[in-house]
Structure formats: structure tokens, C-alpha cells
Design a protein around this motif. Structure first.
Motif, PDB file in Angstrom:
ATOM      1  N   VAL A  50      33.911  38.833  42.533  1.00 23.44           N
ATOM      2  CA  VAL A  50      34.063  38.991  41.083  1.00 23.44           C
ATOM      3  C   VAL A  50      33.537  37.752  40.373  1.00 23.44           C
ATOM      4  N   ASN A  51      32.530  37.960  39.496  1.00 22.54           N
ATOM      5  CA  ASN A  51      31.993  36.844  38.710  1.00 22.54           C
ATOM      6  C   ASN A  51      32.695  36.768  37.372  1.00 22.54           C
ATOM      7  N   MET A  52      33.265  35.600  37.107  1.00 22.07           N
ATOM      8  CA  MET A  52      33.983  35.430  35.848  1.00 22.07           C
ATOM      9  C   MET A  52      33.174  34.486  34.968  1.00 22.07           C
ATOM     10  N   TYR A  53      32.600  35.034  33.888  1.00 20.34           N
ATOM     11  CA  TYR A  53      31.760  34.241  32.986  1.00 20.34           C
ATOM     12  C   TYR A  53      32.629  33.661  31.891  1.00 20.34           C
ATOM     13  N   ALA A 102      17.814  46.894  28.198  1.00 17.69           N
ATOM     14  CA  ALA A 102      16.933  47.048  29.353  1.00 17.69           C
ATOM     15  C   ALA A 102      17.471  48.079  30.340  1.00 17.69           C
ATOM     16  N   GLY A 103      18.654  48.589  30.084  1.00 12.92           N
ATOM     17  CA  GLY A 103      19.207  49.611  30.963  1.00 12.92           C
ATOM     18  C   GLY A 103      19.661  49.087  32.305  1.00 12.92           C
ATOM     19  N   LYS A 104      20.155  47.867  32.312  1.00  9.82           N
ATOM     20  CA  LYS A 104      20.632  47.307  33.580  1.00  9.82           C
ATOM     21  C   LYS A 104      22.034  47.837  33.865  1.00  9.82           C
ATOM     22  N   THR A 105      22.167  48.551  34.965  1.00  9.01           N
ATOM     23  CA  THR A 105      23.455  49.180  35.243  1.00  9.01           C
ATOM     24  C   THR A 105      24.313  48.380  36.212  1.00  9.01           C
ATOM     25  N   GLU A 106      23.681  47.560  37.016  1.00 15.50           N
ATOM     26  CA  GLU A 106      24.458  46.772  37.973  1.00 15.50           C
ATOM     27  C   GLU A 106      24.496  45.326  37.514  1.00 15.50           C
ATOM     28  N   GLY A 107      25.342  45.039  36.544  1.00 13.47           N
ATOM     29  CA  GLY A 107      25.390  43.687  35.987  1.00 13.47           C
ATOM     30  C   GLY A 107      26.157  42.725  36.873  1.00 13.47           C
ATOM     31  N   SER A 108      25.946  41.435  36.601  1.00 15.04           N
ATOM     32  CA  SER A 108      26.638  40.407  37.379  1.00 15.04           C
ATOM     33  C   SER A 108      27.965  40.011  36.775  1.00 15.04           C
ATOM     34  N   MET A 109      28.136  40.284  35.487  1.00 17.22           N
ATOM     35  CA  MET A 109      29.381  39.852  34.845  1.00 17.22           C
ATOM     36  C   MET A 109      30.469  40.870  35.121  1.00 17.22           C
ATOM     37  N   ASP A 110      31.542  40.393  35.750  1.00 17.57           N
ATOM     38  CA  ASP A 110      32.655  41.296  36.021  1.00 17.57           C
ATOM     39  C   ASP A 110      33.816  41.035  35.066  1.00 17.57           C
ATOM     40  N   ASP A 327      31.651  45.062  39.944  1.00 18.76           N
ATOM     41  CA  ASP A 327      32.878  45.098  40.741  1.00 18.76           C
ATOM     42  C   ASP A 327      34.094  45.254  39.836  1.00 18.76           C
ATOM     43  N   LYS A 328      34.196  46.443  39.275  1.00 18.22           N
ATOM     44  CA  LYS A 328      35.241  46.648  38.265  1.00 18.22           C
ATOM     45  C   LYS A 328      36.635  46.639  38.883  1.00 18.22           C
ATOM     46  N   ALA A 329      36.750  47.183  40.086  1.00 19.24           N
ATOM     47  CA  ALA A 329      38.070  47.193  40.706  1.00 19.24           C
ATOM     48  C   ALA A 329      38.538  45.766  40.941  1.00 19.24           C
ATOM     49  N   GLY A 330      37.654  44.959  41.463  1.00 19.26           N
ATOM     50  CA  GLY A 330      37.983  43.550  41.691  1.00 19.26           C
ATOM     51  C   GLY A 330      38.336  42.857  40.392  1.00 19.26           C
ATOM     52  N   ALA A 331      37.600  43.194  39.337  1.00 16.98           N
ATOM     53  CA  ALA A 331      37.868  42.586  38.041  1.00 16.98           C
ATOM     54  C   ALA A 331      39.263  42.941  37.570  1.00 16.98           C
ATOM     55  N   LEU A 332      39.645  44.217  37.743  1.00 15.13           N
ATOM     56  CA  LEU A 332      40.980  44.652  37.328  1.00 15.13           C
ATOM     57  C   LEU A 332      42.051  43.858  38.065  1.00 15.13           C
ATOM     58  N   VAL A 333      41.888  43.750  39.384  1.00 16.70           N
ATOM     59  CA  VAL A 333      42.895  43.047  40.178  1.00 16.70           C
ATOM     60  C   VAL A 333      42.951  41.577  39.785  1.00 16.70           C
ATOM     61  N   ALA A 334      41.798  40.979  39.583  1.00 21.82           N
ATOM     62  CA  ALA A 334      41.766  39.555  39.242  1.00 21.82           C
ATOM     63  C   ALA A 334      42.420  39.318  37.881  1.00 21.82           C
ATOM     64  N   ILE A 335      42.103  40.177  36.901  1.00 25.42           N
ATOM     65  CA  ILE A 335      42.713  40.000  35.576  1.00 25.42           C
ATOM     66  C   ILE A 335      44.216  40.165  35.682  1.00 25.42           C
ATOM     67  N   ASN A 336      44.635  41.169  36.432  1.00 27.58           N
ATOM     68  CA  ASN A 336      46.067  41.381  36.609  1.00 27.58           C
ATOM     69  C   ASN A 336      46.718  40.123  37.185  1.00 27.58           C
ATOM     70  N   GLU A 337      46.053  39.526  38.134  1.00 26.28           N
ATOM     71  CA  GLU A 337      46.607  38.338  38.767  1.00 26.28           C
ATOM     72  C   GLU A 337      46.627  37.162  37.783  1.00 26.28           C
ATOM     73  N   LEU A 338      45.590  37.041  36.972  1.00 25.76           N
ATOM     74  CA  LEU A 338      45.547  35.957  35.989  1.00 25.76           C
ATOM     75  C   LEU A 338      46.674  36.090  34.967  1.00 25.76           C
ATOM     76  N   MET A 339      47.193  37.330  34.830  1.00 29.86           N
ATOM     77  CA  MET A 339      48.276  37.553  33.877  1.00 29.86           C
ATOM     78  C   MET A 339      49.647  37.481  34.530  1.00 29.86           C
TER      79      MET A 339
END
Ligand SMILES: Nc1ncnc2c1ncn2[C@@H]1O[C@H](COP(=O)(O)OP(=O)(O)OP(=O)(O)O)[C@@H](O)[C@H]1O
Ligand SMILES: [Mg+2]
Lengths: 414, 274, 355
Positions: A50-53, A102-110, A327-339
Motif C-alpha cells: 500500500v502506497n501512502m502519498y 489518461a485513463g490510467k486504471t492501475e494507479g500507484s496511490m492507495d 490495492d484498495k483492500a490493503g488501503a482499507l485495512v491500513a486506514i482502519n489500523e491508522l484509526m
């Protein structure tokens, strides 16, 4: 020879501009994550990176993420949290805008760290994934979703697009040894300034903190914040209503630092004036900043912060997931953990960061509450309760624009 | 009479030294300071906080590696592009040469990020963003003009007679290039390469836009601290950055000297004097 | 039968500004240089000597014509493959290579082994009197030494033709003399064909088997030094070769009368009536009053006297005509600047030209 190099360049340009891929709406099954159950999400998240910008200009915050959060998330959930340093949250939005075009569907920012204007821009341009906060156990358990500071972000309805991570509140900063009894309202400040000419000033807008100070003046001199909870365009006589604010600012101007002829161009400049003793007061939208400046030796040890009797502006900063996060699932878990209460408690400690919690204290268990209360915020910082009891909601950005333009016209020029 | 110029040049060198070093002093002080309030000439206390943060962060060293790697490739690509271009432009009457030069030099005059914002979309479509390759390509615009200029000037001082002489001794195109042209161009190439490396190392915006956070060079780490107002860490990063840049330059210079020494070994064993 | 044959080679330089108008034109050249011959191109500055030399070398592309070596057509062979060598006015030694490596360069290009080529280089350096200098760098040699190295470097690979473009003009006169002798010697030793460019008459005369006098992009006359000096085809060649005593006049019935009437004498060769130029070599003028048979006498005033290694060069003005003559010191002592002098011209030694 001859003109071939030119022709080659031209051709390259044409190729580059001609190649525009049209496939944008690649709806992945990621959207099912918005309804999946939490265990399934955690399973999917396992092993994701998970990339956190986020803004990367504070060693404290960077260290908190790299050394406190990331190892725990790795151990507990098998997720690699990778902090990506940014100079400005605005850059994140511009980047996402281009990716969308540009229609980029697989972004790096999670995960992205935003609020206020940037959130509004992201929301208006459909750059955010969706209403995900309801999926987060820690959001459901510990956050008061109906509280205005959580349901709105600078007046913009949040609609579950971002999850609260922490809070900031406007405080005034002074040196206890110099002035024991600082002014606690705008009328007191008016008198104080006249008694102590040259000792006070505020950063010129559009400096974020200076602009907040003016909003503070607005609330107190025009009869409270409630009237501004509607769009600025809906108030017919707005100019008339703002009039007392300009009068007040002009009345104190001759008694300010350098007789109000100039204003510090940034908060950093004003802090420097305060640190060198040239002025007696400064201000901050981060209630723990003064304490950390004391820790770094920049502010005198007798520095204290305080809030106004009628309360001060507060805002919340949020974490969100972009539309094309890989990596949306990872993002969800990480945000949950940050909270989580543990992460939020650690974040509260000035050693780590000193950022106020986004959680509702009353929803925490007694032990969790105790842990929070035991965090030593430093002498310069007010207690969480005192801050909480004196919060005022922020204004939406349409007001902010009007006020900043008005200041230039009615105060700076006269 | 004889002493004076020497004394003067010594004075000049010392002056230059001070001129170069003085800006570093506040950086060093600020990176080590604890509580440095404005009117004070020296900090009140010292702290290694900034250096600990900078040195202990693995990102710092990864960024140093990536920065140098990118600068190196950029410089190499520049060399491959600038050599034939400069040769053609100096040696042959190319029509529309002013246009060609204008295109090459445009990035110096037009802020490169304007064009980079333009190519960002194309790079996104080609999947070049967030890659070292993309960043390298983007760095070519602001660096190539300097490399090109340096090599062109070198070419202009190389009379065709040298190559003609080599030809008359039976040297074809490749030997001519390696035995005659390259040795003459080397100092120019070094100058161009130095600029190319320095400019590549210092790119923030272009790297940021094309690298999109996935290609983390030193400026990407440094900038948030400059704008975020942590002067200690910003200073420490700046010093590290300066050290890397100087090391890169000294390294290249040493490489050139070595090359010259290698081709000049016989001088050491210069024996028979007639 | 390995002559170098230049067949109708021509070249036009276009000027950068004015369109179409050629700024310089080298007219088609026909020339055969024999194997082992020392051949010079002699002409004033800007007459196209270097241009012709570079055309032969292949460094310039000819607009037309062919170049043959023996029965090999070299017209489309690139210069590096012609097996010619060239020495320029500057020595053009590669500054980052040692003298040895410089000399061995040609052999290196022919992929000769290192040991072999260095040996060859050293023995060639011996030949030009520079043994022991091999390990130095060019900047550590004097200008004359550098030019010797350039010569050695050109010769080391046994070129079929050695092209030289004013190789000694940057050297001071005594050194130039020395280098000429060296070159002469080496040319004999190696029996190499040389095409030599110079604007110095004495140099060309001293070295060459044959000389081509050039002027304004044309070959004016080809011949040995003596043929050219004593039998120039026209006044341009004559004056370039230093024959300044040119008197215009007319021949009628076997008598030549100059336009200014200072000479009126019968002609030894049978000549048709008409306008002529009479050429008097300075050496064929004597200072004497008494008449001798076949001599004409001219009276003039000494305008200038110069002592030049063993004899005096005099400029004498007779009416409007300036005559140059060479006198022995003894003869010269009899007169002084401003005094009048009697000169005798041997009519058997004068030469008449139509143009
Ligand atoms: N590249 C060129 N373009 C146009 N004109 C040229 C070029 N090179 C030479 N010329 C002209 O051609 C003429 C002959 O030049 P060339 O170099 O052959 O003279 P040269 O006889 O060698 O003179 P010098 O004795 O001074 O070396 C000159 O008038 C010169 O100006
Ligand atoms: Mg010439």
C-alpha cells in the motif's frame, strides 16, 4: 542530412499526441469491496503493498509512519505500507487528474492524505473511490459519524469518501513570562494591542494561518459562526455583514508590528519574529506545534498556547482512497489500523507527532480513554478536553476566497 | 616584482575559497543547531537530530543511489545524442539550423516543467510515468542543451585538418573518432557531463511529475522540508546533496585525469635524453 | 609504370553570399607525375595549389575528371584508402600521443603489430635525425623537430605518393634550408613520388625535378626549373619567377624597338613583325660603356643598390623603365645611388614573348 532531424522531431510529436487510449471506465471487481465483509477484505489485503502519498516535510510524522505504524501493519496484516513523500497535497490532486484523463486504471496511490480545498477538488472531479468509511470497524466503533467535524470537511459533505485521521485547532501562542494574562477575545485583543504597540501581527493572507486568524475575527465581530453555515451566495447582504470585520482589522492596524505597514508573509516568518522576541505573540493551526518548537529549542520554554473564550476554529484531516488505487483492500485495512485507538494514542504523543485524535473520546473504553489522557502533551499544549470544548466549525472555501480578496482590498491597501 | 603576482593569485584563491565555502557555514550550523533564534550569530545548543534522521533513513541512501544512477544514464544518453548532433551542426551546412538549435536550446529558456506537464499525459499513456526510464527521458530536455553547447564549442575548436591528417594516414571513420576527435572533445564532454549530472541531480518538479512519487530522488526527499519549515533537516539534506554533487564532479574529473595519465604513461619512464 | 595521372580534374567553390557566381574556379587540370619524381606546384597565394593538392588527396570532392595511379582509378576511392600520405603546413601531431605513437599511427591503422610498428617508427625517426625523441610528447619538441616528425609519420607506411602543402613555410629561413636538404635526401633514399606545394620559387627550384607554375586556378607552364626560368611561356610566368625586366615594344624587319625607345637592336632569332615583350634576365646585364658586338647599351640612373650574398642587386631607371641587374662588388663600387650608369645587354640572352 538537412532537415531530417526536424522532420523526425515533428513525427515523434505527432505520434505522442495521436496515441490516446480511450478505455477509461475499467470498473474492477474492487467495487465489491465496498460491500464485502471485513474478514474477506482482510484476506484480500494480505500481501498487498500500500502506497501512502502524504506531505513529507516533518521528521516526526515521517518517523511515526515508518517506525510506529508500518511495522505493526506489516506484522498484524501482512501489508507493506510504503510512505511516499509529497511536497503539497495539491500535487496529489493534479497527478490524479492527469491519470484520470489518461485513463490510467492501475494507479500507484492507495491512500492519500487530504482535506479542505483538495478534498473538494478531488470530489468534484470524481477522483475518489467511493463511500468506504462504513466498512471500517474502527470508524464504526469509535467515530461519531454525525459530528459536523467528521461529516463535513470545510463545509463540504464528506459522504464517506474519506475517513478522519486527526484534528487541528487554531490556538494563540504567547510567552507566559512576558504577559501573564493574554487577551482572550477580539475586543480584549483590540485593547491589548493599543497598550502594547508593535507587539502583535498576523501573517498576511493567503497564508493559511493568517487567513484563519481573520476568520476568527469574522466570527467574533459579526455575531457568531452559525450564520455562515450556508453557501456564501445565499447571503444577500454579505458585504454589509463583513463590514465590522474590516473596521476591526483597520482599527488595530496602526498598533501592529511595523505599524501595520507590512505583515509577515508567512507563519514561518512570524514564528521567527516571535522566537527572536521581536513580537510577543504568534498563532498556529496546530495546537501541538508550539510544544514541539519548544522541544527543538526554537521557542522559549515559557511559551504557552491558549484558545479564545468563544472558541477557535477547528478542522479535521482525512485519509482517502483514489479511484484507481491498485490495492484498495490493503488501503482499507491500513486506514482502519491508522484509526485504531492504539495508533491514535501514539500519534497524540508529541514524541511521535502530537496530532489530536479523530476519535470520539466518549466511545473509547475507560482504559483507552485513560491511555489517551496520560499522554504528556507538553506544557505548551492545552489538554484535549479544553480544546474539544472550544471548537468552532470551519467555513467553506467560497467564504475563504471572499475574505482573502476583501482583506487585500479593504485592509492591506488602506 | 616576481613575488607580487604570486601573492595576488594566492589572495585570489583564498578569496574564492571563502566565497565558495561561506554559504555552507550557515547550512552546517543550522543542520546541527538546537534553538537558533534569529538575532543570535550562533546557535545556543547543538543537536544531531537532523543528521540522525537523514542518515538513518534508508530512503536517503536509496535516493542517493537512484539520483546518481539517473544522472549517469541521462548524461550517457545526452552524450550519444549531442555528439552526432554537434558534429553535424558544426561541420555541415544544415538548412534550418537555427530552428534546430532553437529547439535544442528551448528548454533552457522555457521553464521545462511547462513542457513536462504537457508530456505527462503522453507518458502516462505509454506507461512511462513512475519509471526510471520516464524520469531519464524527462531529464534530457533540461540537460541536453548544456551538453550540446559544450560539445559544440569543442567541435568548433577542432580544425578539420586534424581529421584530414588522420585520414591521410589511413584512418577510417571510427579510428578517426577515437584517436583524434574524442581526445580533443574530452574536456568539453567533461564540462557538459558535469553540468548534465548537476542539473539532473537538482531536478525536483520534473522528477516529481513524471516519477509520481515512485522514483524518489534526493530533491524529492529534500523539498518538503524546505517548504515545510524544518530548516535543520533541510540543511542536512542540502549538505548531503552538495557532498554528492561534489563527489560526482570530483569523480568525473579524476576519471578524465586517469584517462589522460593512461594515455601518457610513457612520460613517467621518459628515459633517453639526446 | 606507376605514374600519377590527373585527368581534367576541376573544382568550383561557390561563394556563400552571391548565388550562382563561383567565387573560385580551378580549371580542368591535365598532369602526369612520374614515379619517383619530385613535382612542385608553384604559384602565388590563392591560386588554387592547396585545392589541387586536396583534390589529389581526395579530401575535396572534384566536380569532374579522374585520378589514376598506374592503371588503378582512384577517383572514387576515399582518401584513407589511397595509400597516399600528406604533410601539412602545421605538423598536426596528435598532442596526446607520444612521438613514437604518432609516427607509428599509419602502421597502426594498417593493423601492423605493436612491436613491428614501433621499430619502424624508431628507424624512421633515425632517418629524420630524431632518434631518442620517441617517448616525448609533441609539445616538448621545437617547430622544426615537429615538422620532421610529421615527415617521418607520413613516410613510415611507404606511401605511393607523398603530398606536401607548404610544409616548411612556418619555419625560419635557415631551418627551411636544412629541411629542404633533409627532404631531398629522404626523397632519394625512399624513391617516393612527391607532389609539393609552395609559393617560394627558390624552394621549388631547389627541390623539384619538374615544376608547374599556377595562376588564378590554371596551370600556366610545366617544366624543369631551368626551362621555366630561361624560357617562360608568357610574361605572367616570367614575372612570377622573378624576371622583372619586361620591355614592351615592336619587331619590324628583324629589329626590336621598345615603346620607350631605350632599346633599338636587331633580333637574333627570326621573328615575324608585331608587338612583343622582351625579357632580360638580371644576370645577363653587365655594367660597361664600351660596345661589344651583339650587345646594346642603355644609360640609366642608379635608383637602389642592395648587397645580397656576394653580389649587388641594382635597380636602374632608364627613361620610365626600371631594370634590375646583378653586378659584382667590383663593378658596383664604381657607382652609387643617384649616379648615371652604362649597362650592356647581351641580345643573345634576351627572350621575346607574344603575351
Ligand atoms: N572552402 C572554400 N570555399 C570557397 N572558396 C574557397 C574555399 N577554400 C578555398 N577557397 C578559395 O579558393 C581559392 C584557392 O584557394 P587555395 O587554398 O587552393 O589557395 P592556395 O593556392 O593554396 O593559396 P596559399 O598559397 O595562400 O595557401 C582562394 O581564392 C580561396 O579563397
Ligand atoms: Mg594553400
Amino acid at each position: 542530412m538537412k532537415t531530417y532531424p526536424l522532420a523526425a522531431l515533428g513525427t515523434l510529436g505527432i505520434i505522442l499526441s495521436a496515441c490516446s487510449s480511450e478505455d477509461a471506465g475499467n470498473a474492477t471487481n474492487a467495487d465489491s469491496l465496498l460491500t464485502a465483509d471485513w474478514d474477506a477484505i482482510q484476506d484480500t489485503a494480505q500481501g498487498q503493498e500500500v502506497n501512502m502519498y502524504m506531505w513529507g516535510g516533518s521528521d516526526n510524522i515521517n518517523n511515526y509512519l515508518d517506525e510506529w505504524v508500518a511495522p505493526r501493519i506489516k506484522q498484524d496484516y501482512g501489508i507493506e505500507l510504503n510512505r511516499v513523500p509529497m511536497n503539497d497535497a495539491q500535487d496529489i490532486i493534479n497527478q490524479l487528474l492527469d491519470e484520470k484523463i489518461a485513463g490510467k486504471t492501475e494507479g500507484s496511490m492507495d491512500i492519500i492524505w487530504i482535506n479542505g480545498e483538495n478534498f473538494k477538488a478531488a470530489k468534484d472531479n470524481d477522483l475518489l473511490w467511493g463511500d468506504f468509511t462504513g466498512q471500517l470497524p474502527n470508524f464504526n466503533d469509535y467515530v461519531d459519524a454525525d459530528a459536523p467535524e467528521v461529516s463535513e470537511d470545510f463545509g463540504e459533505p464528506v459522504e464517506g469518501l474519506e475517513a478522519p485521521w486527526g484534528k487541528a485547532q487554531f490556538v494563540l501562542v504567547h510567552d507566559e513570562n512576558q504577559h501573564e494574562d493574554p487577551p482572550k477575545s477580539m475586543s480584549e485583543l483590540g485593547d491589548w494591542v493599543k497598550q502594547n504597540p508593535g507587539q502583535f501581527t498576523y501573517p498576511a493572507p493567503p497564508d493559511f494561518t493568517g487567513s484563519a486568524f481573520i476568520r476568527q475575527v469574522l466570527y467574533e465581530t459579526t455575531g457568531g459562526h452559525e450564520q455562515y453555515q450556508q453557501p456564501a451566495a445565499d447571503i444577500g447582504n454579505l458585504e454589509e455583514r463583513l463590514e465590522p470585520m474590516w473596521q476591526y482589522l483597520n482599527s488595530i492596524e496602526p498598533y501592529l508590528w511595523r505599524e501595520g505597514e507590512t505583515y509577515p508573509e508567512s507563519l514561518a516568518k512570524q514564528d521567527q519574529l516571535y522566537a527572536s522576541g521581536e513580537i510577543a505573540m504568534t498563532m498556529s493551526y496546530d495546537p501541538a506545534l508550539a510544544a514541539s518548537e519548544v522541544l527543538k529549542g526554537r521557542f522559549p520554554e515559557s511559551t504557552r498556547t491558549y484558545v479564545l473564550d468563544e472558541g477557535t476554529l477547528a478542522n479535521t484531516h482525512f485519509l482517502s482512497i483514489p479511484f484507481n488505487a491498485s490495492d484498495k483492500a490493503g488501503a482499507l485495512v491500513a486506514i482502519n489500523e491508522l484509526m485504531s485507538p492504539a495508533a491514535q494514542t501514539a500519534k497524540l504523543s508529541p514524541e511521535n507527532w502530537g496530532d489530536l485524535t479523530a476519535l470520539d473520546l466518549e466511545k473509547l473504553s475507560p482504559e483507552q480513554q485513560q491511555a489517551m489522557n496520560e499522554v504528556d502533551l507538553g506544557e505548551a499544549t492545552l489538554s484535549i478536553e479544553e480544546l474539544e470544548q472550544n471548537r468552532l466549525p470551519e467555513l467553506s472555501s467560497d467564504y475563504i476566497d471572499i475574505i482573502e480578496e476583501g482583506w487585500t482590498e479593504y485592509v492591506a491597501k488602506e | 616584482m616576481k613575488k607580487q603576482p604570486r601573492f595576488l593569485s594566492l589572495l585570489l584563491i583564498i578569496g574564492l575559497f571563502i566565497f565558495v565555502l561561506v554559504p555552507f557555514v550557515p547550512l552546517v550550523l543550522s543542520s546541527l543547531s538546537f534553538g537558533w533564534r534569529w538575532p543570535d550569530v550562533f546557535p545556543q545548543g547543538w543537536s544531531l537530530r537532523a543528521w540522525e534522521y537523514v542518515v538513518n533513513d534508508v530512503r536517503t541512501w536509496q535516493a542517493v543511489g537512484i539520483s546518481l544512477w539517473i544522472a549517469l544514464i541521462v548524461t550517457f544518453v545526452n552524450l550519444l545524442l549531442a555528439l552526432p548532433a554537434a558534429n553535424a551542426l558544426v561541420r555541415y551546412p544544415v538548412r534550418g539550423r537555427w530552428l534546430f538549435e532553437a529547439i535544442i536550446f528551448a528548454p533552457i529558456i522555457i521553464p521545462p516543467f511547462i513542457s513536462v506537464m504537457g508530456i505527462h499525459l503522453s507518458f502516462l499513456r505509454f506507461g512511462l510515468t513512475e519509471t526510471v526510464l520516464g524520469v531519464v527521458l524527462a531529464h534530457i530536455a533540461p540537460t541536453l542543451p548544456y551538453m550540446f553547447r559544450a560539445i559544440m564549442v569543442s567541435y568548433q575548436t577542432l580544425s578539420v585538418d586534424w581529421e584530414d591528417q588522420a585520414r591521410m594516414l589511413g584512418a577510417g571513420a571510427m579510428p578517426r573518432f577515437f584517436h583524434v576527435v574524442l581526445p580533443h572533445l574530452l574536456p568539453g564532454i567533461l564540462a557538459g557531463a558535469s553540468l548534465s549530472v548537476l542539473i539532473s541531480l537538482s531536478q525536483y518538479l520534473i522528477t516529481f511529475i513524471i516519477g509520481a512519487g515512485q522514483v524518489v530522488t534526493l530533491p524529492i526527499l529534500l523539498f518538503p522540508f524546505i517548504s515545510g519549515g524544518d530548516p535543520a533537516i533541510a540543511s542536512a539534506y542540502s549538505l548531503l546533496y552538495g557532498a554528492i554533487a561534489i563527489m560526482a564532479l570530483v569523480g568525473m574529473d579524476a576519471a578524465l585525469k586517469r584517462y589522460y595519465q593512461m594515455s601518457r604513461v610513457p612520460q613517467q619512464e621518459k628515459g633517453v635524453k639526446p | 609504370m606507376s605514374d600519377l595521372r590527373i585527368i581534367d580534374i576541376e573544382k568550383k567553390y561557390r561563394s556563400a553570399q552571391a548565388k550562382d557566381e563561383a567565387s573560385f574556379l580551378l580549371s580542368p587540370v591535365q598532369l602526369t607525375i612520374r614515379e619517383g619524381e619530385f613535382f612542385s606546384l608553384l604559384g602565388p597565394s590563392g591560386c588554387g595549389k592547396t585545392t589541387l593538392l586536396k583534390l589529389v588527396a581526395g579530401l575535396l570532392e572534384a566536380d569532374g575528371g579522374e585520378l589514376w595511379f598506374g592503371n588503378e582509378n582512384l577517383s572514387n576511392v576515399p582518401p584513407e584508402s589511397r595509400k597516399f600520405a600528406m604533410v601539412f603546413q602545421q605538423s598536426l601531431l596528435f598532442p596526446h600521443k607520444t612521438i613514437e605513437d604518432n609516427v607509428a599511427f599509419g602502421l597502426k591503422m594498417q593493423k601492423v603489430g605493436k612491436k613491428k610498428r614501433l621499430n619502424a617508427a624508431r628507424s624512421m625517426l633515425d632517418h629524420v635525425g630524431l632518434s631518442g625523441f620517441g617517448r616525448r610528447f609533441p609539445e616538448e619538441l621545437s617547430g622544426g623537430q615537429q615538422q620532421r616528425v610529421a615527415l617521418a609519420r607520413a613516410l613510415v607506411a611507404n606511401p605511393r605518393v607523398l603530398l606536401m602543402d607548404e610544409p616548411f613555410s612556418a619555419l625560419d629561413p635557415s631551418l627551411r634550408e636544412e629541411m629542404r636538404e633533409l627532404l631531398s635526401q629522404i626523397q632519394k633514399d625512399f624513391r617516393v613520388t612527391v607532389l609539393f606545394v609552395t609559393h617560394d620559387r627558390d624552394e621549388a627550384f631547389a627541390l623539384s625535378d619538374r615544376i608547374a607554375v599556377m595562376g588564378e586556378g590554371q596551370l600556366r607552364q610545366i617544366g624543369s626549373a631551368r626551362q621555366l626560368y630561361e624560357r617562360p611561356h608568357n610574361t605572367v610566368v616570367a614575372s612570377f619567377l622573378g624576371l622583372k625586366n619586361i620591355l614592351s615594344g615592336q619587331v619590324t624587319n628583324g629589329r626590336f624597338v621598345s615603346s620607350d625607345k631605350i632599346i633599338d637592336a636587331s633580333v637574333h632569332h627570326p621573328l615575324a613583325d608585331g608587338d612583343y615583350y622582351m625579357i632580360i634576365r638580371p644576370e645577363s646585364i653587365k655594367a660597361a660603356a664600351a660596345d661589344q658586338s651583339g650587345h646594346v647599351s642603355i644609360r640609366g640612373i642608379v635608383q637602389e643598390m642592395k648587397y645580397v650574398s656576394g653580389s649587388y642587386n641594382l635597380k636602374v631607371i632608364a627613361e620610365t623603365q626600371v631594370l634590375e641587374c646583378v653586378l659584382t662588388p667590383f663593378q658596383a663600387e664604381q657607382t652609387a645611388v643617384g649616379e648615371s650608369i652604362d649597362l650592356l645587354v647581351d641580345m643573345k640572352e634576351v627572350w621575346f614573348l607574344k603575351e
